[in-house]
Design an enzyme around this catalytic site. Structure first.
Site, PDB file in Angstrom:
ATOM      1  N   THR A 109     -34.799  -1.474  33.235  1.00  0.00           N
ATOM      2  CA  THR A 109     -34.394  -1.725  31.855  1.00  0.00           C
ATOM      3  C   THR A 109     -35.460  -2.615  31.233  1.00  0.00           C
ATOM      4  O   THR A 109     -35.638  -3.765  31.637  1.00  0.00           O
ATOM      5  CB  THR A 109     -33.017  -2.412  31.801  1.00  0.00           C
ATOM      6  OG1 THR A 109     -32.033  -1.482  32.268  1.00  0.00           O
ATOM      7  CG2 THR A 109     -32.669  -2.829  30.379  1.00  0.00           C
ATOM      8  N   LYS A 166     -30.336   2.423  26.286  1.00  0.00           N
ATOM      9  CA  LYS A 166     -29.873   1.305  27.131  1.00  0.00           C
ATOM     10  C   LYS A 166     -29.625   0.062  26.280  1.00  0.00           C
ATOM     11  O   LYS A 166     -28.679  -0.694  26.544  1.00  0.00           O
ATOM     12  CB  LYS A 166     -30.883   1.013  28.241  1.00  0.00           C
ATOM     13  CG  LYS A 166     -30.468  -0.089  29.224  1.00  0.00           C
ATOM     14  CD  LYS A 166     -29.266   0.290  30.072  1.00  0.00           C
ATOM     15  CE  LYS A 166     -28.693  -0.886  30.873  1.00  0.00           C
ATOM     16  NZ  LYS A 166     -29.439  -1.268  32.062  1.00  0.00           N
ATOM     17  N   LYS A 183     -31.994 -11.208  29.623  1.00  0.00           N
ATOM     18  CA  LYS A 183     -33.218 -10.422  29.400  1.00  0.00           C
ATOM     19  C   LYS A 183     -32.906  -9.219  28.496  1.00  0.00           C
ATOM     20  O   LYS A 183     -33.592  -8.977  27.502  1.00  0.00           O
ATOM     21  CB  LYS A 183     -33.775  -9.920  30.737  1.00  0.00           C
ATOM     22  CG  LYS A 183     -34.932  -8.933  30.574  1.00  0.00           C
ATOM     23  CD  LYS A 183     -35.175  -8.094  31.832  1.00  0.00           C
ATOM     24  CE  LYS A 183     -34.111  -7.020  32.046  1.00  0.00           C
ATOM     25  NZ  LYS A 183     -34.451  -5.972  33.022  1.00  0.00           N
TER      26      LYS A 183
END
Lengths: 293, 293
Positions: free
Chosen positions: A97, A172, A240
């Site tokens: 990701t 995502k 993150k």
């Protein structure tokens, strides 16, 4: 023999590469910390000293590392896959990701060397990786997606081609934005229940199946009730992901107040020392905020 | 003949009372606007001129009205059920989503007259009411709950006794807090998807089944994609529920930043003229906020 390259053998990567190995694929493997690749090596995977060495030996190379900075290192750093001079590699698939914009840049750099690039982040966490039930959301060229699909189907259950370079990462981002909302409302509902003296699990049981239901309340809610803040998904990894979402949104001039608020609260969770706890530790920050800790 | 009283024959109340009628119960009915009771009256329900008249004739009286102020009017206003001098009523059941503190007050007032009171708000909306699949969360005396349970089972599917007076309403507050998070994150994820040019429905399809999933994204998300902002659940009713949640939380000294933010955004939705749209109209406020309207 059928062979593929695999870079990154952490919790997720080891399980995913392991499924390819069990399906009969030979693996050329690199990881920053070699000891974490031992399981795969014991089962016949071949160790490589750098990402470039992986690319030198395998036509298709997958990567599953931690942060966008790790992706950059693995692709364009010293010994990176795109630095290989004797590359046999024709297809690169980054399943980390990572930043959608980085995916677009890497795609261009790869194409300029005659290598195709897919961004293919996953959702489903360590359990999904272990059980090969991941959702995989893919951006890049459709013909390359079609070629890699059999591999994806070994590692995951729901596979979607979402569009050109970066589209997998953008999907995502949408996924993680959704999670911010289900997490904050789960924690607020449960803290309300605790404060007023309701049975938290009874609340989850009655509200979780209806219009208030979410994966979070039904799966992480019971962990909160039991005081279990062990990680399914790390707070610091979620941070993150939220920072990627915020910076991508900002670059588009997009104001997302819910995301921004939840990000701030998770910064507090990390500051409280819960960076390596599970995302349900947001509940602990709300407790502190309310003098209940 | 088995008979019960029913006060409030709006969209929800008509369906719910209708199920009791179909199950063979005679109904004594009151509604502020008589015309909305016509369906029930045509099937044999007996009209009463006030809530007090309903209480004079039926041992068990249900109410399903709009706002807490309507509940107060129906219970303690002129002609209210608690004002009946010739009351036959022994059990009052308020199924309106109302203030937990009001439920506690009404419970005390009723008990002082020898009448038991249950707060029993529902979730599942107009569809749940029509299909008798509501979740019903109940506060009050357990022995009274047990006596009323057969009626609840005619109107709903999942019935839970949550505790003493107000516990049903508090559980509904938890339910609505959960919805605030799933709604804001659904709208933010979909606006991100639109802005970056992803296929919104494809995003819902891949992310909605996993850890990002919620009832909202899977049921209301597709309506947003189609531009359908018709009400399943009215913005103005959701605003009422959020205001109850905020004031109850405030009374407990509880800080719920996610709820507060979403409430503010829904105030904007109403100001934009969407008070009678469905809750998914939050998407329109985010569009406006981002210059996309």
């Amino acid at each position: 023999m059928k062979e593929v390259g695999w870079i990154g053998t952490g919790v997720m990567g080891s399980s995913m590469a392991g499924h390819l190995q069990k399906a009969g694929y030979g693996l050329f493997v690199y990881n920053r910390t070699k000891s974490r690749a031992e399981g795969l090596l014991a089962n016949g995977a071949v160790w490589c000293e750098s990402p470039a060495q992986v690319a030198a030996r395998a036509r298709i190379v997958f990567s599953m590392v931690g942060h966008p900075s790790d992706v950059e290192e693995v692709y364009t750093g010293k010994g990176g896959v795109l630095k290989a001079t004797d590359s046999k590699c024709k297809i690169l698939v980054d399943m980390t990701t990572s930043r959608p914009t980085l995916a677009s840049v890497l795609s261009q750099q790869a194409e300029s060397k005659g290598i195709a690039f897919l961004d293919a982040p996953v959702s489903g966490g360590d359990i999904g990786a272990r059980q090969a039930t991941l959702a995989i959301m893919v951006g890049g060229r459709k013909d390359i997606f079609d070629e890699v699909l059999p591999f994806f189907l070994i590692m995951g259950k729901t596979i979607s081609f979402m569009g050109g370079p970066g589209a997998g990462q953008h999907t995502k981002v949408c996924n993680q934005i959704l999670v911010t909302g289900t997490m904050i409302s789960m924690c607020e509902a449960l803290i309300y229940a605790a404060k007023i003296g309701l049975d938290q699990q009874a609340v989850i049981d009655i509200v979780g199946k209806g219009a208030a239901g979410s994966w979070s309340i039904n799966n992480l809610g019971p962990r909160v009730v039991k005081g279990d803040f062990n990680p399914g998904f790390y707070v610091e990894h979620f941070l993150k992901d939220m920072e990627i979402a915020l910076s991508e949104a900002s670059a588009m001039g997009l104001c997302l107040p819910g995301l921004a608020l939840v990000n701030q609260l998770y910064l507090a969770v990390k500051t409280m020392g819960h960076g390596r706890s599970g995302t349900q530790a947001l509940y602990l920050a709300l407790k502190t905020l309310n003098g209940l800790a």
